[in-house]
Design a protein around this motif. Structure first.
Motif, mmCIF file in Angstrom:
data_model
loop_
_atom_site.group_PDB
_atom_site.id
_atom_site.type_symbol
_atom_site.label_atom_id
_atom_site.label_comp_id
_atom_site.label_asym_id
_atom_site.label_seq_id
_atom_site.Cartn_x
_atom_site.Cartn_y
_atom_site.Cartn_z
ATOM 1 N N PRO A 155 0.795 -1.227 0.000
ATOM 2 C CA PRO A 155 0.000 0.000 0.000
ATOM 3 C C PRO A 155 0.828 1.277 0.000
ATOM 4 O O PRO A 155 0.417 2.282 -0.580
ATOM 5 N N VAL A 156 2.016 1.256 0.636
ATOM 6 C CA VAL A 156 2.886 2.435 0.585
ATOM 7 C C VAL A 156 3.291 2.717 -0.855
ATOM 8 O O VAL A 156 3.266 3.874 -1.311
ATOM 9 N N LEU A 157 3.648 1.674 -1.587
ATOM 10 C CA LEU A 157 4.042 1.843 -2.983
ATOM 11 C C LEU A 157 2.880 2.369 -3.820
ATOM 12 O O LEU A 157 3.065 3.257 -4.668
ATOM 13 N N THR A 158 1.689 1.847 -3.586
ATOM 14 C CA THR A 158 0.513 2.307 -4.334
ATOM 15 C C THR A 158 0.245 3.784 -4.098
ATOM 16 O O THR A 158 0.063 4.566 -5.050
ATOM 17 N N LEU A 159 0.218 4.197 -2.841
ATOM 18 C CA LEU A 159 -0.051 5.600 -2.515
ATOM 19 C C LEU A 159 1.069 6.510 -3.025
ATOM 20 O O LEU A 159 0.807 7.626 -3.494
ATOM 21 N N THR A 160 2.301 6.042 -2.934
ATOM 22 C CA THR A 160 3.433 6.844 -3.404
ATOM 23 C C THR A 160 3.354 7.073 -4.910
ATOM 24 O O THR A 160 3.632 8.180 -5.394
ATOM 25 N N TRP A 161 2.970 6.041 -5.649
ATOM 26 C CA TRP A 161 2.832 6.201 -7.097
ATOM 27 C C TRP A 161 1.751 7.220 -7.435
ATOM 28 O O TRP A 161 1.925 8.060 -8.324
ATOM 29 N N TRP A 162 0.608 7.134 -6.744
ATOM 30 C CA TRP A 162 -0.461 8.112 -6.975
ATOM 31 C C TRP A 162 0.037 9.527 -6.686
ATOM 32 O O TRP A 162 -0.205 10.451 -7.480
ATOM 33 N N ALA A 163 0.718 9.703 -5.563
ATOM 34 C CA ALA A 163 1.199 11.033 -5.195
ATOM 35 C C ALA A 163 2.267 11.519 -6.177
ATOM 36 O O ALA A 163 2.234 12.676 -6.628
ATOM 37 N N ALA A 164 3.228 10.652 -6.524
ATOM 38 C CA ALA A 164 4.320 11.054 -7.409
ATOM 39 C C ALA A 164 3.816 11.399 -8.807
ATOM 40 O O ALA A 164 4.211 12.422 -9.395
ATOM 41 N N LEU A 165 2.932 10.559 -9.349
ATOM 42 C CA LEU A 165 2.397 10.836 -10.680
ATOM 43 C C LEU A 165 1.554 12.111 -10.677
ATOM 44 O O LEU A 165 1.599 12.906 -11.631
ATOM 45 N N GLY A 166 0.779 12.313 -9.600
ATOM 46 C CA GLY A 166 -0.030 13.523 -9.520
ATOM 47 C C GLY A 166 0.807 14.782 -9.439
ATOM 48 O O GLY A 166 0.560 15.768 -10.159
ATOM 49 N N LEU A 167 1.822 14.769 -8.582
ATOM 50 C CA LEU A 167 2.697 15.939 -8.459
ATOM 51 C C LEU A 167 3.487 16.166 -9.753
ATOM 52 O O LEU A 167 3.710 17.315 -10.161
ATOM 53 N N GLY A 168 3.900 15.073 -10.389
ATOM 54 C CA GLY A 168 4.582 15.215 -11.673
ATOM 55 C C GLY A 168 3.684 15.840 -12.720
ATOM 56 O O GLY A 168 4.135 16.676 -13.528
ATOM 57 N N ALA A 169 2.402 15.465 -12.702
ATOM 58 C CA ALA A 169 1.454 16.049 -13.648
ATOM 59 C C ALA A 169 1.240 17.536 -13.373
ATOM 60 O O ALA A 169 1.035 18.325 -14.307
ATOM 61 N N VAL A 170 1.282 17.919 -12.107
ATOM 62 C CA VAL A 170 1.148 19.354 -11.763
ATOM 63 C C VAL A 170 2.303 20.141 -12.380
ATOM 64 O O VAL A 170 2.093 21.206 -12.992
ATOM 65 N N ILE A 171 3.533 19.646 -12.222
ATOM 66 C CA ILE A 171 4.707 20.317 -12.792
ATOM 67 C C ILE A 171 4.632 20.332 -14.318
ATOM 68 O O ILE A 171 4.890 21.360 -14.967
ATOM 69 N N LEU A 172 4.274 19.193 -14.898
ATOM 70 C CA LEU A 172 4.196 19.105 -16.357
ATOM 71 C C LEU A 172 3.127 20.039 -16.916
ATOM 72 O O LEU A 172 3.358 20.743 -17.912
ATOM 73 N N GLY A 173 1.958 20.044 -16.291
ATOM 74 C CA GLY A 173 0.886 20.915 -16.757
ATOM 75 C C GLY A 173 1.270 22.381 -16.691
ATOM 76 O O GLY A 173 0.971 23.165 -17.595
ATOM 77 N N SER A 174 1.963 22.753 -15.618
ATOM 78 C CA SER A 174 2.411 24.141 -15.486
ATOM 79 C C SER A 174 3.430 24.492 -16.569
ATOM 80 O O SER A 174 3.388 25.580 -17.159
ATOM 81 N N ALA A 175 4.348 23.560 -16.857
ATOM 82 C CA ALA A 175 5.360 23.811 -17.885
ATOM 83 C C ALA A 175 4.728 23.940 -19.269
ATOM 84 O O ALA A 175 5.119 24.803 -20.071
ATOM 85 N N LEU A 176 3.741 23.095 -19.570
ATOM 86 C CA LEU A 176 3.082 23.168 -20.868
ATOM 87 C C LEU A 176 2.321 24.479 -21.040
ATOM 88 O O LEU A 176 2.335 25.092 -22.118
ATOM 89 N N LYS A 177 1.671 24.934 -19.980
ATOM 90 C CA LYS A 177 0.944 26.196 -20.064
ATOM 91 C C LYS A 177 1.897 27.367 -20.220
ATOM 92 O O LYS A 177 1.623 28.321 -20.966
ATOM 93 N N ALA A 178 3.036 27.320 -19.524
ATOM 94 C CA ALA A 178 4.019 28.398 -19.646
ATOM 95 C C ALA A 178 4.600 28.448 -21.057
ATOM 96 O O ALA A 178 4.807 29.523 -21.631
ATOM 97 N N ARG A 179 4.843 27.271 -21.639
ATOM 98 C CA ARG A 179 5.387 27.227 -22.996
ATOM 99 C C ARG A 179 4.362 27.768 -23.993
ATOM 100 O O ARG A 179 4.715 28.528 -24.911
ATOM 101 N N ALA A 180 3.097 27.350 -23.826
ATOM 102 C CA ALA A 180 2.069 27.832 -24.740
ATOM 103 C C ALA A 180 1.876 29.342 -24.618
ATOM 104 O O ALA A 180 1.701 30.049 -25.610
ATOM 105 N N LYS A 181 1.931 29.839 -23.384
ATOM 106 C CA LYS A 181 1.776 31.274 -23.168
ATOM 107 C C LYS A 181 2.942 32.049 -23.747
ATOM 108 O O LYS A 181 2.791 33.138 -24.308
ATOM 109 N N GLY A 182 4.158 31.508 -23.633
ATOM 110 C CA GLY A 182 5.337 32.179 -24.166
ATOM 111 C C GLY A 182 5.383 32.160 -25.682
ATOM 112 O O GLY A 182 6.015 33.018 -26.308
ATOM 113 N N ALA A 183 4.709 31.174 -26.301
ATOM 114 C CA ALA A 183 4.739 31.072 -27.754
ATOM 115 C C ALA A 183 3.778 32.046 -28.421
ATOM 116 O O ALA A 183 3.994 32.454 -29.556
#
Length: 328
Positions: A287-315
């Motif tokens: 269960p620790v591994l399961t919860l960690t994957w959910w948290a890590a993928l979610g936080l990674g998506a937050v960073i990725l989504g922010s980067a994609l929006k910044a790139r689109a805005k800069g373009a």
């Protein structure tokens, strides 16, 4: 437009109600042991009859054989089995662990009681890992699944709707989850006294459980927009909560509901909380591994989504500037 909205409401509400009834009522109505890990202890010749009787319940029990009572107790404390039948010269003895699941402990007592009555013997029951006296039915632990899920959904939604992005959003999610963990442990362990394990391990479990949901909400919303909040909320509330097995056990739910539930944050949270609270962290890795994957993928998506929006805005300005230059 108003007619379409009216039709959407008229159709969507009954569909959601039907989905909720199916998700919550179907597993509850089909509760029964399915390959429930159960130990049988004693010499092979002495336990043969007991094993034969248990195997008559086809598909109900997954039998583990142990040499003696001490080995069976260790297996229960390690969460390898939910209980064990020990064959002794004085008669059968049933070992249970109500801390693992009061429902399973009661089910085993009833099953062995019927077999004993049919053979004219008595079964002595020993609760190896008992549930706390302040919560003998495990109601508080099972009811903690929904508040943790709601806290995660609210935190993820607030981060999204307040426009927090990138590492600022990650910081908000992590700090919020940490505070949820501390407050939940203070309530459940220090005040209600329904958890008996390491305080900080329990707080960490609450925090990781909340972060797994909040990160998933904010992460999907960062990639697809606010609709991501609803998608994760429906997944966690309509599938994760009823499929968690927190009120009974994953092995009592219909296939493959019990397995799916352990892949989702509510089910993993309930399993992990039982492990750290009553079994010194036994079987906590999954269960620790399961919860960690959910948290890590979610936080990674937050960073990725922010980067994609910044790139689109800069373009956009560069494109506009080139267009104006060509026109001039």
């Amino acid at each position: 437009m108003s007619t379409r909205r009216t039709i959407a409401v008229v159709v969507l509400v009954p569909l959601l109600a039907a989905l909720a009834l199916w998700a919550f009522a179907w597993p509850a109505a089909r509760t029964a042991p399915r390959d429930l890990p159960l130990g049988v202890a004693g010499p092979t010749a002495a336990t043969a009859q007991t094993e034969k009787q248990l195997r008559q319940h086809e598909g109900a029990f997954e039998i583990h054989h142990y040499a003696d009572e001490a080995a069976a107790r260790t297996a229960i404390e390690d969460r390898t089995v939910y209980g064990a039948v020990v064959v002794t010269a004085q008669g059968p003895e049933l070992l249970t662990a109500s801390a693992a699941s009061p429902v399973v402990a009661q089910l085993l007592q009833q099953a062995m009681g019927r077999q004993a009555a049919a053979s004219g013997t008595e079964v002595r029951t020993v609760d190896v890992v008992p549930a706390p006296a302040s919560d003998p039915r495990g109601a508080t632990l099972s009811s903690s699944v929904l508040p943790l899920a709601l806290a995660g959904i609210i935190a993820g939604a607030m981060v999204t709707l307040h426009g927090l992005r990138g590492f600022r959003a990650v910081t908000a999610l992590v700090v919020s989850a940490a505070l949820v963990g501390v407050l939940a442990a203070a309530l459940a362990h220090s005040w209600l006294d329904v958890l008996t394990g390491n305080w900080w391990a329990e707080a960490g479990t609450f925090a990781l459980s909340s972060l797994a949901v909040s990160a998933a909400v904010a992460g999907l919303a960062a990639l697809v927009g606010p609709a991501g909040i609803g998608v994760v909320a429906l997944l966690v509330m309509f599938l994760g909560n009823p499929f968690s097995g927190a009120a009974s056990a994953p092995q009592l739910l219909p296939d493959p509901v019990g397995t799916i539930g352990q892949w989702l944050p509510p089910g993993a949270s309930a399993t992990l909380l039982r492990s750290v609270s009553f079994f010194d962290g036994a079987t906590a890795a999954g269960p620790v591994l399961t919860l960690t994957w959910w948290a890590a993928l979610g936080l990674g998506a937050v960073i990725l989504g922010s980067a994609l929006k910044a790139r689109a805005k800069g373009a956009r300005p560069a494109t506009t500037e080139r267009e104006l230059t060509s026109v001039g």
